[in-house]
Structure formats: structure tokens, C-alpha cells
Design a protein around this motif. Sequence first.
Motif, PDB file in Angstrom:
ATOM      1  N   CYS A 101       0.883 -34.940  50.799  1.00  0.00           N
ATOM      2  CA  CYS A 101       0.326 -35.015  49.442  1.00  0.00           C
ATOM      3  C   CYS A 101       1.414 -34.715  48.419  1.00  0.00           C
ATOM      4  CB  CYS A 101      -0.782 -33.978  49.265  1.00  0.00           C
ATOM      5  SG  CYS A 101      -2.206 -34.206  50.309  1.00  0.00           S
ATOM      6  N   LYS A 102       1.214 -35.221  47.227  1.00  0.00           N
ATOM      7  CA  LYS A 102       2.094 -34.886  46.113  1.00  0.00           C
ATOM      8  C   LYS A 102       1.885 -33.422  45.743  1.00  0.00           C
ATOM      9  CE  LYS A 102       1.700 -39.485  44.110  1.00  0.00           C
ATOM     10  NZ  LYS A 102       1.103 -40.253  43.016  1.00  0.00           N
ATOM     11  N   THR A 103       2.914 -32.803  45.189  1.00  0.00           N
ATOM     12  CA  THR A 103       2.825 -31.406  44.761  1.00  0.00           C
ATOM     13  C   THR A 103       1.656 -31.191  43.810  1.00  0.00           C
ATOM     14  OG1 THR A 103       5.210 -31.122  45.020  1.00  0.00           O
ATOM     15  CG2 THR A 103       4.076 -29.525  43.634  1.00  0.00           C
ATOM     16  N   ASN A 104       1.489 -32.077  42.831  1.00  0.00           N
ATOM     17  CA  ASN A 104       0.416 -31.898  41.856  1.00  0.00           C
ATOM     18  C   ASN A 104      -0.968 -32.034  42.484  1.00  0.00           C
ATOM     19  OD1 ASN A 104       1.987 -31.224  39.670  1.00  0.00           O
ATOM     20  ND2 ASN A 104       2.191 -33.324  38.946  1.00  0.00           N
ATOM     21  N   THR A 105      -1.096 -32.866  43.493  1.00  0.00           N
ATOM     22  CA  THR A 105      -2.378 -32.980  44.206  1.00  0.00           C
ATOM     23  C   THR A 105      -2.709 -31.652  44.875  1.00  0.00           C
ATOM     24  OG1 THR A 105      -2.027 -35.338  44.613  1.00  0.00           O
ATOM     25  CG2 THR A 105      -3.625 -34.213  46.030  1.00  0.00           C
ATOM     26  N   LEU A 107      -1.478 -28.683  44.100  1.00  0.00           N
ATOM     27  CA  LEU A 107      -1.692 -27.699  43.041  1.00  0.00           C
ATOM     28  C   LEU A 107      -3.123 -27.783  42.511  1.00  0.00           C
ATOM     29  CD1 LEU A 107      -0.542 -25.548  41.097  1.00  0.00           C
ATOM     30  CD2 LEU A 107       0.109 -27.444  39.590  1.00  0.00           C
ATOM     31  N   ASN A 108      -3.578 -28.979  42.213  1.00  0.00           N
ATOM     32  CA  ASN A 108      -4.938 -29.150  41.674  1.00  0.00           C
ATOM     33  C   ASN A 108      -6.011 -28.703  42.667  1.00  0.00           C
ATOM     34  OD1 ASN A 108      -4.049 -30.122  39.206  1.00  0.00           O
ATOM     35  ND2 ASN A 108      -4.015 -32.244  39.907  1.00  0.00           N
ATOM     36  N   GLU A 125      -0.501 -20.371  37.730  1.00  0.00           N
ATOM     37  CA  GLU A 125      -0.380 -21.807  38.014  1.00  0.00           C
ATOM     38  C   GLU A 125       1.081 -22.226  38.097  1.00  0.00           C
ATOM     39  OE1 GLU A 125      -1.817 -26.107  36.196  1.00  0.00           O
ATOM     40  OE2 GLU A 125      -2.940 -24.310  35.685  1.00  0.00           O
ATOM     41  N   LYS A 126       1.902 -21.706  37.185  1.00  0.00           N
ATOM     42  CA  LYS A 126       3.333 -22.037  37.180  1.00  0.00           C
ATOM     43  C   LYS A 126       4.006 -21.544  38.466  1.00  0.00           C
ATOM     44  CE  LYS A 126       7.600 -21.162  34.670  1.00  0.00           C
ATOM     45  NZ  LYS A 126       8.269 -20.317  33.688  1.00  0.00           N
ATOM     46  N   LYS A 129       2.947 -23.584  41.524  1.00  0.00           N
ATOM     47  CA  LYS A 129       3.653 -24.863  41.637  1.00  0.00           C
ATOM     48  C   LYS A 129       5.049 -24.656  42.236  1.00  0.00           C
ATOM     49  CE  LYS A 129       4.839 -29.114  39.365  1.00  0.00           C
ATOM     50  NZ  LYS A 129       4.701 -29.979  38.218  1.00  0.00           N
ATOM     51  N   GLU A 133       6.398 -26.151  45.839  1.00  0.00           N
ATOM     52  CA  GLU A 133       7.635 -26.934  45.938  1.00  0.00           C
ATOM     53  C   GLU A 133       8.612 -26.309  46.930  1.00  0.00           C
ATOM     54  OE1 GLU A 133       8.647 -26.933  41.788  1.00  0.00           O
ATOM     55  OE2 GLU A 133       7.586 -28.826  41.412  1.00  0.00           O
ATOM     56  N   ASN A 153      -3.593 -38.167  49.078  1.00  0.00           N
ATOM     57  CA  ASN A 153      -3.795 -37.734  47.704  1.00  0.00           C
ATOM     58  C   ASN A 153      -5.212 -38.021  47.216  1.00  0.00           C
ATOM     59  OD1 ASN A 153      -1.111 -36.727  47.048  1.00  0.00           O
ATOM     60  ND2 ASN A 153      -0.486 -38.841  47.377  1.00  0.00           N
TER      61      ASN A 153
END
Length: 166
Positions: A101-105, A107-108, A125-126, A129, A133, A153
Motif C-alpha cells: 500500500c501507499k504510505t498515505n493509504t 496512514l489514513n 499524525e505527522k 507518517k 515511512e 490501496n
Amino acid sequence: MKYFLVGFMGSGKSYVGKKLSEKLKLNFIDLDHYIEQIENRSIADIFNKEGEDHFRKLELKCFTSILKEENTIISTGGGTPIHNNIMKLITENGTSFYLKCKTNTILNRLIKPSINRPMINDLSEKDLKIFIEEKLSERNMFYEKADYIVTNNNEEAINEIINLLR
């Protein structure tokens, strides 16, 4: 026949594993839930009271016991393939799928307040992330040893895995 799902926390291993087991008429074991049942307490409690080293020993013991199962889909914990040569055991004992999965996926999926994961509970949240990573960077070389790399994703992994198994 054993199928293993590996990937970072939040990649959908448990969800995909349950759906695949229904569609393929196979047993399903979520390693973290199995450990919680054997220990009669949560993963968070194990981490908090005995630490990660103790948890990893339990994880190996439970994983080894699960290897006796047949016709099963096994969802591993996010760190499982990294420790105790478990990725080697996975590749020797069945077919494996890395749910990438993408990092943002990720994270969400992990930012939801209802999620209880001992390694990330106190992160902003920061910071979460950054954690994702860094850990993905460390773990990808293990995850990528899987037989197949499947993107997840948007829950597309279920159909892709079914197609790969045909």
C-alpha cells in the motif's frame, strides 16, 4: 496448501484474509488474534507488560504451531516476517502475498481513533507518517520476498489474488 498474507500494519491483511477464506472456502487464521486467544489477553497488554522481545518469542511459538494447519489463509502481523527468520518459514511452507500500500493509504487507515496498536498509539499524525515511512523502508526487503506483490490501496487485492491462484 497454505497462503500467507504479509505487509505493514493497516495494509488489509486481516480483512483480505477473511474475504479470501470465504470466497475460496479455506480456513482463516489471523496470527495476532491467535496469539491473543492463546495468551487470553491483548497484543497491547503483552507489549506493555513484557515488551516486544517477549512478544516476538510468543509470535514464533504460535506461528510454528499454525504451520501444521492445511487449507488455510494466514494473516501475519506487520512485523512478523522481519523477526526470527519467519519470512523464510513462510516461503518454505506455502504461497505468500505481500499486500503493498501507499504510505498515505496506510496512514489514513491507522489514524482512526478506534485502532489500538501498541507501537503507534501515542504518535501524532505527522510522527505516524514518519514512522510508517521509516518502518516500510526497513521492512520492504522482507515483504518483497513474498511470492507475489499485490497492491491493496482500494481493496483490489482480493480479486487479484483469486486470479493469481487460478
